[in-house]
Design a protein around this motif. Structure first.
Motif, PDB file in Angstrom:
ATOM      1  N   TYR A 136       0.786  -1.302   0.145  1.00  0.00           N
ATOM      2  CA  TYR A 136      -0.078  -0.208  -0.113  1.00  0.00           C
ATOM      3  C   TYR A 136       0.940   1.309   0.137  1.00  0.00           C
ATOM      4  O   TYR A 136       2.065   1.246   0.405  1.00  0.00           O
ATOM      5  N   ASP A 137       0.372   2.074  -0.618  1.00  0.00           N
ATOM      6  CA  ASP A 137       0.937   3.635  -0.770  1.00  0.00           C
ATOM      7  C   ASP A 137       0.452   4.397   0.898  1.00  0.00           C
ATOM      8  O   ASP A 137      -0.570   4.878   1.107  1.00  0.00           O
TER       9      ASP A 137
ATOM     10  N   ARG B 142      -3.504   4.368   2.900  1.00  0.00           N
ATOM     11  CA  ARG B 142      -3.551   3.970   4.576  1.00  0.00           C
ATOM     12  C   ARG B 142      -4.803   3.436   4.810  1.00  0.00           C
ATOM     13  O   ARG B 142      -4.851   2.396   5.686  1.00  0.00           O
TER      14      ARG B 142
ATOM     15  N   ASP C 255       1.272   6.933   2.113  1.00  0.00           N
ATOM     16  CA  ASP C 255       1.418   8.191   1.869  1.00  0.00           C
ATOM     17  C   ASP C 255       0.278   8.802   1.752  1.00  0.00           C
ATOM     18  O   ASP C 255      -0.016   9.933   1.646  1.00  0.00           O
ATOM     19  N   SER C 256      -0.534   7.874   1.176  1.00  0.00           N
ATOM     20  CA  SER C 256      -2.016   8.385   0.634  1.00  0.00           C
ATOM     21  C   SER C 256      -3.072   8.130   1.607  1.00  0.00           C
ATOM     22  O   SER C 256      -2.885   6.971   2.138  1.00  0.00           O
ATOM     23  N   PRO C 257      -4.154   8.777   1.708  1.00  0.00           N
ATOM     24  CA  PRO C 257      -5.161   8.480   2.595  1.00  0.00           C
ATOM     25  C   PRO C 257      -5.826   7.238   2.269  1.00  0.00           C
ATOM     26  O   PRO C 257      -6.059   6.247   2.885  1.00  0.00           O
TER      27      PRO C 257
END
Length: 601
Positions: free
Chosen positions: A385-386, A393, A388-390
């Protein structure tokens, strides 16, 4: 309770297994009366003997820790196994063959035939285990022997774990098995020999491989895991015995009989990927290590481990496959309320390599540095998962929530949510919302552990403490009923089963003894109570069975205890009525309750 085993078979095992001999094989016992023996309790530390064994009733009781029962209960407690395993272990000990499907409605002849067939499979596996051991020992220059030398496994370790070698020939095992009197079909069923589908030709399954004996929970050899020593073996590096009536891969753990004692003592188990890693942990002093058969850890294996320990350490490889195996195991272990940690081997090595290079201290340091499973899961999230992105997360939080949904303990759940929310840098309220969203989406009706803003706990029924004198009266009556068939029959005339009670073990025991007297089997009363203690251990009942209290006037003791019982029941009923009176506002119901209280007075 018998798990499909007839009462006759259970009784035969019980009759052959003398409790004094059984317990005497674990702890020294000294005679302390005509039929009584005493010794130090095998279940707790003590300096003064408080452990009593009654030879006449075949029961034991510790006046220190309260454990007690018959031979089956003793083996269950001592070996930390369920009744079915204790039954089979004791059957093997005293030479009783348990027929398959030997329930009340089964065909005895068919059950005996299946039992004999299973016993033959056990013998096949034991005979070939010895054959493989001799083959390894008698060929010091063979590839299997040289491989063990290369891996630093000495002879005594190989003997302890029953490591062997299959001859490097296509029909050596077939010919040896036939020479022992086994049929071709028995050798095929056991997995020692395979049949080629196209031609029907028989050939040795483990040809030229290093063999590891696989035992069941009772310590009997049920099959083998065999390692090829070729660079690129066509059938895979490891092959196992195929499924058979005695080899059920999902219910077996390598080295369990050797690991069981330390598991209980240390309240910990180490789950490895394979046999050599397991052996390495044992050699390093962690004799609580086991391994599943094959690549998959199963729910059945998880439940086996739960019987022995509440802490489990996962020691899988550091590669992606190992990490996936860790998380699969976590999913199976979380519902069992086990403390789960992960052992990380420095430098990506496996436990066997760590032991060979660093010795016991390096292995001990890796165990000491084990981290909680949640840390492993959270650390793996950035790979998928990224963070840093809502959205990324959020999806990561959803994956973690999926694991936490497996937890059945409210306390554990709240603590894990607190840790997970901190690790993911989100609020606990947001995490609770995510849990509820996933739970609702999956339509899980059993996720009652997750609270809501408006949830109100269901009122618990009020419990009443036993009225003064009730327990003493019941215990005295139980003593009298066990010691005298006449007293048991007299008690059946004086008291109803409801009056004696069924809410606790003592009341049920008393009614069981009375029923035995009325049915002409009072002599079996102690055995009947022993069966009750298998499912519902109760120190009060086991104490009565070994105490043999003498009564100067049994008739008076019976009458006095019945009177005491009735007074106690009356006080108990009055207390319940008073609670009902305080909880009602209906005038008619109040009058009815007051009338009942008056009658009791």
């Amino acid at each position: 309770m018998g798990f499909g085993v007839s009462k006759d078979v259970i009784e035969e095992i019980r009759s052959r297994c003398d409790i004094v001999d059984l317990i005497g094989s674990f702890v020294p016992l000294k005679r302390s009366g005509t039929n009584t023996y005493k010794g130090l309790c095998p279940f707790h530390q003590e300096k003064t003997p408080s452990f009593h064994v009654d030879a006449s009733r075949q029961m034991y009781h510790c006046f220190g820790c309260g454990k007690g029962g018959d031979v089956f209960r003793f083996y269950m407690d001592k070996e930390n196994v369920g009744f079915s395993d204790a039954l089979h272990m004791l059957a093997s000990r005293v030479g009783v063959v348990i027929p398959e499907n030997s329930g009340e409605n089964s065909d005895p002849a068919e059950g005996r035939r299946r039992a004999d067939a299973r016993e033959r499979l056990y013998r096949v596996n034991e005979d070939f285990c010895c054959f493989f051991e001799r083959t390894l020992l008698g060929n010091p220059d063979s590839p299997p022997t040289q491989y063990l030398i290369k891996r630093g496994i000495p002879r005594d370790v190989a003997e302890k774990f029953r490591i062997g070698a299959a001859p490097d020939a296509w029909t050596a095992c077939l010919e040896y098995g036939l020479s022992l009197g086994y049929t071709e079909e028995e050798l095929v069923t056991s997995g020692i020999v395979r049949r080629k589908e196209e031609t029907g030709r028989l050939f040795d399954h483990f040809k030229g491989r290093l063999t590891f004996a696989i035992t069941n929970e009772q310590g009997r050899v049920v099959g083998f895991s065999a390692r090829s020593l070729e660079a690129k073996p066509p059938a895979g590096k490891y092959i196992n015995t195929p499924e058979s009536p005695v080899f059920k891969k999902g219910n077996l753990l390598y080295a369990l009989p050797l690991a069981r004692k330390m598991m209980v003592e240390k309240n910990m188990a180490i789950l490895c990927e394979g046999q050599l890693d397991t052996i390495a942990f044992h050699r390093a002093g962690f004799e609580c290590a086991v391994a599943p058969q094959g690549t998959g850890f199963t729910e059945g294996q998880a439940r086996i481990l739960k019987r022995y320990a509440n802490r489990i350490f996962l020691a899988f490889d550091a590669d992606s496959a190992g990490q996936k195996a860790i998380l699969r195991a976590v999913e199976l272990l979380l519902p069992l309320s086990m403390e789960i940690k992960v052992i990380r081997i420095p430098g990506g090595k496996d436990p066997d390599e760590l032991f060979r290079n660093g010795g016991p201290d390096a292995v001990a340091a890796a165990v000491d540095d084990a981290i909680p499973w949640l840390d492993v899961l959270v650390a793996s999230l950035p790979e998928r998962y990224d963070m840093d992105s809502p959205a990324g997360r959020g999806r990561a939080a959803g994956e973690v929530a999926g694991y936490l949904l497996k937890i059945t303990s409210q306390v554990e759940l709240e603590l894990y949510i607190r840790k997970a929310a901190t690790a993911l840098q989100i609020s606990e309220e947001a995490f609770w919302s995510e849990l509820r969203r996933i739970q609702a989406g999956a339509r899980r009706s059993d996720f009652s552990a997750v609270p809501t803003e408006t949830a109100v706990p269901a009122p618990k029924p009020e419990k009443f403490a036993s009225a003064p004198g009730l327990s003493a009266a019941l215990l005295t009556l139980l003593e009298l009923a066990i010691s005298s068939e006449e007293a048991a029959k007299r008690l059946s005339e004086l008291c109803s089963p409801e009056e004696l009670g069924s809410e606790d073990t003592v009341g049920r025991a008393l009614n069981a003894v009375i029923d035995a007297a009325q049915n002409g089997v009072h002599a079996n009363a102690a055995s009947l109570l022993g069966e009750m203690l298998i499912e519902s251990p109760d120190p009060a009942v086991s104490r009565v069975l070994v105490e043999h209290r003498e009564f100067a006037d049994p008739e008076k003791a019976l009458a006095d205890s019945v009177a005491q019982l009735r007074r106690a029941r009356s006080r108990e009923s009055r207390a319940e009525l008073l609670v009902r009176l305080r909880g009602t506002v209906d005038p008619a119901e109040k009058m009815a309750i007051l009338k009942q209280i008056s009658e009791l007075r």
